[in-house]
Design a protein around this motif. Structure first.
Motif, PDB file in Angstrom:
ATOM      1  N   VAL A 159      30.263  34.851 -96.571  1.00  0.00           N
ATOM      2  CA  VAL A 159      30.533  34.031 -97.758  1.00  0.00           C
ATOM      3  C   VAL A 159      31.940  33.444 -97.681  1.00  0.00           C
ATOM      4  CG1 VAL A 159      30.834  34.100-100.271  1.00  0.00           C
ATOM      5  CG2 VAL A 159      28.887  35.266 -99.216  1.00  0.00           C
ATOM      6  N   TYR A 160      32.852  34.263 -97.212  1.00  0.00           N
ATOM      7  CA  TYR A 160      34.243  33.814 -97.057  1.00  0.00           C
ATOM      8  C   TYR A 160      34.330  32.643 -96.072  1.00  0.00           C
ATOM      9  CZ  TYR A 160      39.059  33.834 -95.383  1.00  0.00           C
ATOM     10  OH  TYR A 160      40.311  33.465 -95.005  1.00  0.00           O
ATOM     11  N   SER A 161      33.664  32.790 -94.919  1.00  0.00           N
ATOM     12  CA  SER A 161      33.706  31.740 -93.908  1.00  0.00           C
ATOM     13  C   SER A 161      33.098  30.442 -94.414  1.00  0.00           C
ATOM     14  CB  SER A 161      32.936  32.157 -92.647  1.00  0.00           C
ATOM     15  OG  SER A 161      33.376  33.409 -92.214  1.00  0.00           O
ATOM     16  N   LEU A 162      32.060  30.564 -95.209  1.00  0.00           N
ATOM     17  CA  LEU A 162      31.356  29.366 -95.673  1.00  0.00           C
ATOM     18  C   LEU A 162      32.038  28.711 -96.867  1.00  0.00           C
ATOM     19  CD1 LEU A 162      27.725  30.759 -95.402  1.00  0.00           C
ATOM     20  CD2 LEU A 162      28.641  28.842 -94.085  1.00  0.00           C
ATOM     21  N   PHE A 163      32.509  29.528 -97.800  1.00  0.00           N
ATOM     22  CA  PHE A 163      32.959  28.962 -99.075  1.00  0.00           C
ATOM     23  C   PHE A 163      34.404  29.282 -99.449  1.00  0.00           C
ATOM     24  CE2 PHE A 163      28.331  30.054 -99.707  1.00  0.00           C
ATOM     25  CZ  PHE A 163      27.867  28.807 -99.318  1.00  0.00           C
ATOM     26  N   GLY A 164      35.120  29.993 -98.579  1.00  0.00           N
ATOM     27  CA  GLY A 164      36.523  30.247 -98.863  1.00  0.00           C
ATOM     28  C   GLY A 164      36.795  31.510 -99.663  1.00  0.00           C
ATOM     29  N   ASP A 165      38.071  31.830 -99.838  1.00  0.00           N
ATOM     30  CA  ASP A 165      38.409  33.152-100.394  1.00  0.00           C
ATOM     31  C   ASP A 165      38.135  33.276-101.890  1.00  0.00           C
ATOM     32  OD1 ASP A 165      40.349  31.418-101.042  1.00  0.00           O
ATOM     33  OD2 ASP A 165      42.039  32.593-100.284  1.00  0.00           O
ATOM     34  N   ALA A 216      35.521  32.479-103.356  1.00  0.00           N
ATOM     35  CA  ALA A 216      34.126  32.888-103.519  1.00  0.00           C
ATOM     36  C   ALA A 216      33.962  34.404-103.469  1.00  0.00           C
ATOM     37  CB  ALA A 216      33.258  32.230-102.458  1.00  0.00           C
ATOM     38  N   ILE A 217      34.914  35.088-102.821  1.00  0.00           N
ATOM     39  CA  ILE A 217      34.766  36.545-102.747  1.00  0.00           C
ATOM     40  C   ILE A 217      35.814  37.262-103.598  1.00  0.00           C
ATOM     41  CG2 ILE A 217      33.597  36.635-100.513  1.00  0.00           C
ATOM     42  CD1 ILE A 217      36.384  37.317 -99.314  1.00  0.00           C
ATOM     43  N   ALA A 218      36.424  36.505-104.497  1.00  0.00           N
ATOM     44  CA  ALA A 218      37.396  37.131-105.398  1.00  0.00           C
ATOM     45  C   ALA A 218      36.711  38.187-106.261  1.00  0.00           C
ATOM     46  CB  ALA A 218      38.049  36.064-106.273  1.00  0.00           C
ATOM     47  N   ILE A 274      28.386  40.590 -95.196  1.00  0.00           N
ATOM     48  CA  ILE A 274      27.940  39.502 -96.061  1.00  0.00           C
ATOM     49  C   ILE A 274      29.143  38.817 -96.700  1.00  0.00           C
ATOM     50  CG2 ILE A 274      26.600  38.906 -98.124  1.00  0.00           C
ATOM     51  CD1 ILE A 274      24.742  41.261 -97.414  1.00  0.00           C
ATOM     52  N   SER A 275      30.078  39.637 -97.109  1.00  0.00           N
ATOM     53  CA  SER A 275      31.286  39.104 -97.722  1.00  0.00           C
ATOM     54  C   SER A 275      32.037  38.185 -96.750  1.00  0.00           C
ATOM     55  CB  SER A 275      32.166  40.268 -98.153  1.00  0.00           C
ATOM     56  OG  SER A 275      33.340  39.811 -98.739  1.00  0.00           O
ATOM     57  N   ASN A 276      32.108  38.588 -95.500  1.00  0.00           N
ATOM     58  CA  ASN A 276      32.749  37.758 -94.481  1.00  0.00           C
ATOM     59  C   ASN A 276      32.034  36.417 -94.314  1.00  0.00           C
ATOM     60  OD1 ASN A 276      34.783  39.530 -93.904  1.00  0.00           O
ATOM     61  ND2 ASN A 276      33.664  40.544 -92.244  1.00  0.00           N
ATOM     62  N   TYR A 331      23.834  31.873 -91.547  1.00  0.00           N
ATOM     63  CA  TYR A 331      25.091  32.383 -90.994  1.00  0.00           C
ATOM     64  C   TYR A 331      24.950  33.845 -90.561  1.00  0.00           C
ATOM     65  CZ  TYR A 331      30.095  33.233 -90.466  1.00  0.00           C
ATOM     66  OH  TYR A 331      31.324  33.559 -89.957  1.00  0.00           O
ATOM     67  N   LEU A 332      24.340  34.634 -91.437  1.00  0.00           N
ATOM     68  CA  LEU A 332      24.199  36.063 -91.146  1.00  0.00           C
ATOM     69  C   LEU A 332      23.345  36.311 -89.912  1.00  0.00           C
ATOM     70  CD1 LEU A 332      23.729  37.491 -94.753  1.00  0.00           C
ATOM     71  CD2 LEU A 332      25.645  37.940 -93.205  1.00  0.00           C
ATOM     72  N   VAL A 333      22.196  35.655 -89.885  1.00  0.00           N
ATOM     73  CA  VAL A 333      21.269  35.884 -88.777  1.00  0.00           C
ATOM     74  C   VAL A 333      21.887  35.411 -87.446  1.00  0.00           C
ATOM     75  CG1 VAL A 333      19.026  35.234 -87.824  1.00  0.00           C
ATOM     76  CG2 VAL A 333      19.224  35.857 -90.231  1.00  0.00           C
ATOM     77  N   ASN A 334      22.650  34.301 -87.522  1.00  0.00           N
ATOM     78  CA  ASN A 334      23.247  33.776 -86.294  1.00  0.00           C
ATOM     79  C   ASN A 334      24.462  34.564 -85.832  1.00  0.00           C
ATOM     80  OD1 ASN A 334      21.362  31.758 -86.083  1.00  0.00           O
ATOM     81  ND2 ASN A 334      22.552  30.342 -87.372  1.00  0.00           N
ATOM     82  N   ASN A 335      25.137  35.206 -86.768  1.00  0.00           N
ATOM     83  CA  ASN A 335      26.396  35.856 -86.398  1.00  0.00           C
ATOM     84  C   ASN A 335      26.350  37.372 -86.296  1.00  0.00           C
ATOM     85  OD1 ASN A 335      28.713  33.728 -86.286  1.00  0.00           O
ATOM     86  ND2 ASN A 335      27.374  33.128 -87.981  1.00  0.00           N
ATOM     87  N   SER A 336      25.240  37.966 -86.669  1.00  0.00           N
ATOM     88  CA  SER A 336      25.158  39.421 -86.543  1.00  0.00           C
ATOM     89  C   SER A 336      23.764  39.827 -86.103  1.00  0.00           C
ATOM     90  CB  SER A 336      25.491  40.095 -87.879  1.00  0.00           C
ATOM     91  OG  SER A 336      25.151  41.450 -87.804  1.00  0.00           O
ATOM     92  N   SER A 337      23.700  40.637 -85.090  1.00  0.00           N
ATOM     93  CA  SER A 337      22.395  41.084 -84.597  1.00  0.00           C
ATOM     94  C   SER A 337      21.793  42.122 -85.539  1.00  0.00           C
ATOM     95  CB  SER A 337      22.545  41.673 -83.194  1.00  0.00           C
ATOM     96  OG  SER A 337      23.465  42.742 -83.247  1.00  0.00           O
ATOM     97  N   ASN A 338      22.597  42.592 -86.508  1.00  0.00           N
ATOM     98  CA  ASN A 338      22.072  43.578 -87.458  1.00  0.00           C
ATOM     99  C   ASN A 338      21.059  42.972 -88.416  1.00  0.00           C
ATOM    100  OD1 ASN A 338      23.791  45.333 -86.270  1.00  0.00           O
ATOM    101  ND2 ASN A 338      25.292  45.381 -87.934  1.00  0.00           N
TER     102      ASN A 338
END
Length: 593
Positions: free
Chosen positions: A15-21, A23-25, A11-13, A66-73
């Motif tokens: 958020v990072y991809s969508l909103f930059g670093d 956002a996960i500080a 999930i953190s990844n 993003y999550l559903v498209n990028n991870s089968s989990n």
RNA sequence: GGUUGCGUAGCUCAGCUGGAUAGAGCACCUGCCUUCUAAGCAGGCGGUCCCAGGUUCGAAUCCUGGCGCAAUCACCA
């Protein structure tokens, strides 16, 4: 990697991809989804709005997509206000279950931490038997030791036995005066109870003598000091300190009676210690340490020769460390004991003192003194402070005879278990020994669980009626859940190499799986908080989830072999967690009940 | 008086590193045993989260001040 970490990393990844670093500080807020909503995990998106610069719903949608498209989990998501509820795919859950099932030590630390902790608990005086207050202390300390072990630490279980002092002399004086040589052998009384009896006798006689003196015109305070029996006790203490042979022999004899009595009590509880400390051994080291503290200027001496520590900078009153007559106080002994322990175990990573919250101030001062004495380990000492046990009729007071005796209580609880189990017809076909063993397990589980389920630091109410209950939030409820699984597995075992896949879980199955999934986290958290209550409450919720599953998902009747295997596997896993978790609480589970 | 801790359903307790409609058990009431152990399950009833302010998009949770309870401040242990 532990799967919760894995999920939050994914999930953190995203958020990072969508909103930059930026956002996960800060760590993301991810929690288990509340029951009233659909989903497994929930991400709270409010804190991310300033980075997404979008409305909460849109932000959550973006992340969910993003999550559903990028991870089968992840299989699906829904958004309610600023909450992103995410569902894991059943195939991922299945994969996780497979991993947990083949992991013999699921939830327990795999690697040793390399740390050694000492856990002190029980630490009774040798002038009276153990009581209800000790039970909370002992169960707590014993369980905390197990919790630390489950997290990969090595543990030395210890106690400091308060075997010297004026209170011990009181029992001795009274025994000499009133006992006519009575011994545990001569009258079949447990040694600790026998000595306790004379402690009470002393108090009785003392009061009478005070009354006599008061009637003769003395004021009460003076009478307390002048009473002959009190003077004999003081006299005996002096003789003890001088090493008087007869006094030491009597002391030794009576203490041994007490120890053999305690031994029986600990055996019944299923508790044992690795190392014992006696104040009669450590108080003199304490004196030496205090004297060297005086030499180094850490402490100061008053005109009357008494030795003190100045604590005004720490906003506390100055603390007395040696009396003007050179004898030691409680604090002196505790300093000596701590120093002795670090000498005995140089690699120690810390000491956990399981002691009631009435001594909060004492330990604050003790640790401060150790720090002033420049012991580098002083900040590794931790006071595991727990609240007092109260009775419905108020506090326990030994003088008023409202103390609940530990031996009596354990016997009562076991007897009650016999009655109730017999009523249910669950004792049929069992031998005497089996009945004894089963009912001991049931009775003690009720008692232990009752005392452990409450947050240690809170005071608690002990209701005798509730403590022997078998229904609801109790130890026997959990044991019963275990026994039912065992009975099931005796009828049909799961196939070892069966792999769970392509199973569509019913809601009760998913709830159970989710409950199982947090066991490792619970073990970790219990250790962090030094709280068996966290584990105790978890086990209850696990069993509830299992019972609900058990009710709604038939196993032996189910036709789909794939589903049968899955349900057997998850049942087996649940039973292993219950057994392990209860073991850590110091509670045994019966294979049938 | 100072210090520390606590105050959540009738009772006993969860929840407290801020997150959605505050949860369990007991008690009380309804259902469910010719079906894997009914010590069980499903449901109902029950809440000014001590009070008042404050911080915040959001407070049972954090801060301040009250009120109440407890412990402690021993040349006791």
């Amino acid at each position: 990697m532990y799967f919760l970490n894995q999920i939050s990393e994914t999930i953190s990844n995203a958020v990072y991809s969508l909103f930059g670093d930026e956002a996960i500080a800060k760590p993301l807020v991810i929690e288990q989804t509340k029951k009233v909503f659909v989903g497994d995990f929930t991400l709270v998106v409010f804190p991310l709005l300033k980075f997404s610069k979008k409305k909460p719903e849109e932000t959550a949608d973006l992340i969910g997509d993003y999550l559903v498209n990028n991870s089968s989990n992840f299989s699906s998501f829904n958004v309610v206000k600023g909450f992103l509820n995410i569902q894991l795919s059943h195939s991922y859950w299945g994969e996780l279950i497979n991993n947990w099932c083949i992991d013999e030590s699921f939830g327990i630390a795999k690697k040793e931490s390399g740390r050694l902790y000492m856990v002190e608990y029980s630490s009774p005086n040798t002038n009276k038997p153990l009581h209800l207050g000790h039970l909370r202390n002992i169960f707590l300390g014993d369980s905390v030791a197990n919790i630390l072990k489950a997290n990969g630490h090595k543990v030395v279980k210890t106690q400091i036995i308060n075997d010297r002092g004026i209170h011990i002399c009181k029992s001795m004086v009274a025994w000499l005066k009133f006992a006519n040589d009575e011994s545990p052998e001569s009258n079949q009384l447990k040694g600790d109870h026998l000595v306790g009896k004379y402690y009470v006798e002393f108090d009785k006689a003392y009061k009478e003598e005070i009354q006599v003196l008061v009637n003769e015109g003395l004021d009460v305070e003076k009478a307390k000091l002048e009473a002959p029996i009190f003077k004999s006790a003081q006299d005996m203490l002096l003789k003890w300190e001088k090493g008087d042979v007869e006094v030491r022999a009597l002391w030794s004899k009576m203490n041994n009676w007490v120890y053999s009595g305690f031994e029986k009590t600990y055996n019944k509880m299923g508790v044992e210690f690795d190392k014992l400390y006696y104040e009669s051994d450590t108080y003199s080291l304490g004196k030496l340490v205090v004297e060297s503290g005086l030499d180094s200027g850490t402490f100061y001496q008053k005109e009357d020769k008494s030795i003190w520590c100045d604590l005004s900078k720490d906003k506390m009153d100055d603390k007395l460390l040696l009396r003007s007559d050179g004898t030691s106080v409680y604090m002196t002994q505790d300093i000596g004991t701590a120093v002795q322990r670090y000498e005995d175990y140089p690699g120690l990573s810390g000491i956990v003192y399981t002691v009631g919250n009435e001594q909060n101030h004492h330990f604050k001062v003790l640790f401060k003194l150790l720090s002033k004495l420049d012991y580098s380990w002083s900040d590794e000492c931790y006071h595991l402070s727990y609240g007092m046990v109260e009775l419905p009729e108020g506090k326990m007071k030994s003088r008023e005879g409202t103390v609940v005796d530990a031996d009596d209580l354990m016997d009562a609880v076991i007897n009650e278990a016999k009655l109730l189990t017999n009523e249910r017809g669950h004792l049929e076909g069992l031998s005497e020994d089996e009945i004894e063993s089963l009912c001991t397990k049931i009775g003690l589980s009720g008692l232990k669980y009752y005392l452990l389920k409450v947050d240690p630091k809170r005071k608690m109410m002990f209701d005798p009626k509730e403590s022997i209950d078998l229904n609801g939030h109790t130890g026997p409820f959990i044991q019963y859940g275990y026994a039912r699984i065992k009975s099931l597995l005796n009828k049909k075992k799961s196939t070892k190499d069966f792999i769970v896949k392509d199973v569509e879980f019913k809601s009760q199955e998913l709830e159970l799986i989710k409950s199982i999934s947090i066991f490792p986290e619970i073990i970790r958290q219990s250790s962090q908080e030094l709280s068996p209550a966290i584990l105790a409450n978890y086990l209850f919720s696990l069993v509830k989830a299992y019972n609900s599953f058990y009710q709604s998902c038939p196993i032996l009747k189910e036709e789909d072999e794939n589903i049968v295997e899955f349900r057997l596997k998850v049942s087996d896993l649940t039973s292993r967690i219950i057994k392990k978790g209860m073991f850590i609480l110091g509670i045994k589970v019966p294979e049938r009940m």
